[in-house]
Design a protein around this motif. Structure first.
Motif, mmCIF file in Angstrom:
data_model
loop_
_atom_site.group_PDB
_atom_site.id
_atom_site.type_symbol
_atom_site.label_atom_id
_atom_site.label_comp_id
_atom_site.label_asym_id
_atom_site.label_seq_id
_atom_site.Cartn_x
_atom_site.Cartn_y
_atom_site.Cartn_z
ATOM 1 N N GLY A 230 -47.280 73.922 -30.974
ATOM 2 C CA GLY A 230 -46.151 74.453 -30.696
ATOM 3 C C GLY A 230 -46.117 76.111 -30.880
ATOM 4 O O GLY A 230 -46.740 76.920 -31.195
ATOM 5 N N ALA A 231 -45.007 76.627 -30.358
ATOM 6 C CA ALA A 231 -44.814 78.237 -30.254
ATOM 7 C C ALA A 231 -43.409 78.541 -30.280
ATOM 8 O O ALA A 231 -42.519 78.045 -29.765
ATOM 9 C CB ALA A 231 -45.414 78.639 -28.818
ATOM 10 N N THR A 232 -43.041 79.674 -30.627
ATOM 11 C CA THR A 232 -41.901 80.413 -30.840
ATOM 12 C C THR A 232 -42.204 81.747 -30.277
ATOM 13 O O THR A 232 -43.205 82.459 -30.209
ATOM 14 C CB THR A 232 -41.403 80.729 -32.124
ATOM 15 O OG1 THR A 232 -42.497 81.694 -32.837
ATOM 16 C CG2 THR A 232 -41.208 79.253 -32.863
ATOM 17 N N VAL A 294 -54.775 72.875 -24.469
ATOM 18 C CA VAL A 294 -53.716 73.348 -25.255
ATOM 19 C C VAL A 294 -53.862 74.909 -25.797
ATOM 20 O O VAL A 294 -52.841 75.726 -25.448
ATOM 21 C CB VAL A 294 -53.319 72.685 -26.467
ATOM 22 C CG1 VAL A 294 -52.676 73.472 -27.594
ATOM 23 C CG2 VAL A 294 -53.045 71.306 -26.196
ATOM 24 N N ALA A 295 -54.958 75.662 -25.904
ATOM 25 C CA ALA A 295 -55.321 76.824 -26.095
ATOM 26 C C ALA A 295 -55.178 77.586 -25.120
ATOM 27 O O ALA A 295 -54.597 78.626 -25.053
ATOM 28 C CB ALA A 295 -56.499 76.844 -26.879
ATOM 29 N N TRP A 315 -47.886 80.843 -31.934
ATOM 30 C CA TRP A 315 -48.312 79.440 -31.529
ATOM 31 C C TRP A 315 -49.231 78.878 -32.758
ATOM 32 O O TRP A 315 -49.881 79.426 -33.486
ATOM 33 C CB TRP A 315 -48.868 79.244 -30.400
ATOM 34 C CG TRP A 315 -50.060 79.738 -29.939
ATOM 35 C CD1 TRP A 315 -50.587 81.089 -29.648
ATOM 36 C CD2 TRP A 315 -51.452 78.695 -30.101
ATOM 37 N NE1 TRP A 315 -52.152 81.163 -29.761
ATOM 38 C CE2 TRP A 315 -52.465 79.769 -29.664
ATOM 39 C CE3 TRP A 315 -51.704 77.544 -30.161
ATOM 40 C CZ2 TRP A 315 -53.663 79.218 -29.577
ATOM 41 C CZ3 TRP A 315 -53.060 76.942 -30.272
ATOM 42 C CH2 TRP A 315 -54.012 77.903 -29.760
ATOM 43 N N THR A 316 -49.260 77.813 -32.890
ATOM 44 C CA THR A 316 -49.667 76.977 -33.936
ATOM 45 C C THR A 316 -49.998 75.547 -33.443
ATOM 46 O O THR A 316 -49.379 74.926 -32.842
ATOM 47 C CB THR A 316 -49.112 76.938 -35.255
ATOM 48 O OG1 THR A 316 -49.809 76.277 -36.411
ATOM 49 C CG2 THR A 316 -47.512 76.289 -35.001
ATOM 50 N N ALA A 321 -46.120 72.485 -39.341
ATOM 51 C CA ALA A 321 -45.409 73.673 -39.027
ATOM 52 C C ALA A 321 -44.569 73.047 -37.783
ATOM 53 O O ALA A 321 -43.497 73.649 -37.641
ATOM 54 C CB ALA A 321 -46.284 74.736 -38.555
ATOM 55 N N ARG A 322 -44.944 72.394 -36.879
ATOM 56 C CA ARG A 322 -44.447 71.839 -35.697
ATOM 57 C C ARG A 322 -43.413 71.152 -35.862
ATOM 58 O O ARG A 322 -42.375 71.108 -35.387
ATOM 59 C CB ARG A 322 -45.480 71.406 -34.769
ATOM 60 C CG ARG A 322 -46.415 72.092 -33.870
ATOM 61 C CD ARG A 322 -47.263 71.480 -32.953
ATOM 62 N NE ARG A 322 -48.046 70.507 -33.489
ATOM 63 C CZ ARG A 322 -47.824 69.012 -33.562
ATOM 64 N NH1 ARG A 322 -46.643 68.740 -32.927
ATOM 65 N NH2 ARG A 322 -48.560 68.376 -33.952
#
Length: 468
Positions: A230-232, A294-295, A315-316, A321-322
């Protein structure tokens, strides 16, 4: 437009039909005021219009019997899933019966080797995914609310995963439905493609309960990805965020989710979900695939975002966290309402070509400011769909009129940009007058003719999609 039974209440027919249903089903036919009001209410800005009674069928044969009785006496019938629709779909403007599918909520079959399943309409998407967990498969359409699968099919629902996995139009392989006169029809087999006759599956998907009552669904499933990240990503402007979205799609990055929140929406979820995101235009993203894939996707998007002036990108792959991030997104409706406790929320959606997204979102914000309306905006920007929540003081005598004017203006704006007045909420009651503006009177005439052919007495969810 093709003639149909006028929209008028058939009080005598309803009373007789309810007597017949009461004799057949006894106390299972419920008429309590609170329950009836609940079944006329959704999270919509439209007034509540409760049915005369509520019935929970347990099998298709009971749905057949109910429909035969409704047709015989001219009583309207409104299918009900979980009541999460937003355009008055479950309102009963002529009274009648609400057919609640809460007790038809079973998974009937799972075919892991074919990646499909057969379910009853009352099961929710979360319950289905719990059943599927051990198979390594999941049902990908996620509208945010824990809606019923029958309701999602009836409204052609979409959601956060649509950019990669499609909408209900794409994942429904076949349906079982009961027609107004009580016949059971099956629209297809489980094969992934067919050229056999009219595509009745897609005719019923999105028909909003006006052509038949869905009693069974065969659904396409997807494999649970090996890895998820997931990313912001925050931007200085709406235009920059939308440009990054367009570039991501054009580069062919197989992003699974890409959501936009304006600065006001970010402020609301920070306060509601105890987050600390930068209060600037924000993209929330999710990438599915192998760990290496994904990476690579995350890094590629980071480069695209940097080219468009991203303020911050994180991103994680941490599942907790996601989950927290997406739960905050799904709670956005309540978070936005919490910005002004006691205010009403008028929620609407439109969808435009992605290339016109920044123009539409910016215009929507400018119009809200000019009208003096607090209007946080977010959406599934990977396919050009966005939502506006208008927060209106119920004590403001002109507030509702301004909100309705704004919604009408936004619908017309989307249509003028070669878009649609609704990307996923549906027409229901709230957008009836915009359907002909979008598609033309002749097209709506064809829809009305189909309605007349399949439901000549206009008992199935009358007053939805178009009047008459």
């Amino acid at each position: 437009m093709t003639d149909q039974t006028p929209l008028r209440r058939n009080a005598a027919g309803i009373a007789t039909a309810l007597d017949v249903l009461r004799q057949k089903f006894g106390a299972r036919l419920q008429t309590g005021a609170a329950l009836r009001e609940q079944h006329g209410h959704t999270t919509t800005w439209l007034p509540n219009q409760p049915p005369d009674a509520v019935f929970l069928p347990r099998e298709t044969a009971e749905v057949q019997e109910v429909l035969r009785i409704c047709t015989a006496y001219g009583m309207p019938l409104v299918p009900f899933g979980t009541g999460t629709s937003l355009e008055g779909h479950v309102n009963a403007p002529l009274g009648g019966l609400s057919l609640d599918f809460a007790e038809m909520n079973q998974v009937l079959a799972i075919h892991p080797e074919d990646m499909d399943c057969v379910v009853q309409p009352g099961i929710s998407r979360k319950a289905l995914n719990e059943e599927l967990r051990a198979t390594g498969l999941f049902f990908p359409v996620d509208p945010g609310a824990d809606a019923s699968l029958g309701g999602m099919a009836a409204t052609r629902a979409s959601g956060t995963n649509a950019v990669r996995y499609g909408t209900m139009r794409d994942v429904v392989l076949a349906l079982e439905a009961v027609t107004a006169d009580g016949r059971v029809i099956r629209t297809a087999k489980r094969a992934r493609k067919t050229s056999a006759g009219y595509d009745l599956t897609r005719l019923l998907v999105g028909s909003e309960g006006t052509l038949g009552v869905i009693t069974e669904l065969t659904l396409k499933l997807s494999g649970i990805p090996e890895a998820v990240a997931g990313a912001t990503c925050s931007f200085a402007s709406v235009e920059a965020a939308c440009a990054a979205v367009i570039a991501t799609i054009q580069y062919g990055v197989p992003v699974a989710r890409i959501e936009f929140l304006d600065a006001l929406s970010v402020r609301s979820i920070n306060a509601y979900s105890k987050l600390s995101l930068p209060e600037a235009p924000l993209l929330l993203l999710e990438f599915h695939g192998s760990e290496a894939g994904v990476a690579e996707q995350s890094e590629t998007f980071g480069e695209i975002a940097a080219d468009h002036g991203a303020l911050a990108f994180d991103w994680t792959s941490d599942a907790e966290a996601r989950a927290k991030m997406w739960q905050a997104r799904h709670d956005a409706y309540w978070a936005m309402r919490a910005l002004r406790p006691g205010f009403d929320a008028f929620v609407t959606d439109v969808c435009v070509p992605v290339s016109r997204l920044a123009e539409a979102v910016s215009a929507a914000a400018e119009r809200a400011e000019a009208d003096g309306i607090i209007a946080p905006t977010l959406g599934h920007v990977g396919d050009g769909n966005f939502h506006v929540a208008l927060l209106i003081d119920p004590e403001d005598p002109g507030g509702r009129a301004r909100a309705e004017s704004y919604i009408g203006w936004l619908n017309d704006l989307a249509i003028s940009l070669d878009g649609t007045c609704t990307g996923e909420h549906g027409i229901g009651q709230g957008k009836v007058k915009y359907l002909a503006r979008e598609l033309g009177a002749d097209t709506v005439d064809v829809m009305a003719a189909l309605k007349s052919a399949m439901d000549p007495d206009n008992i199935l969810n009358p007053g939805k999609l178009f009047q008459g």
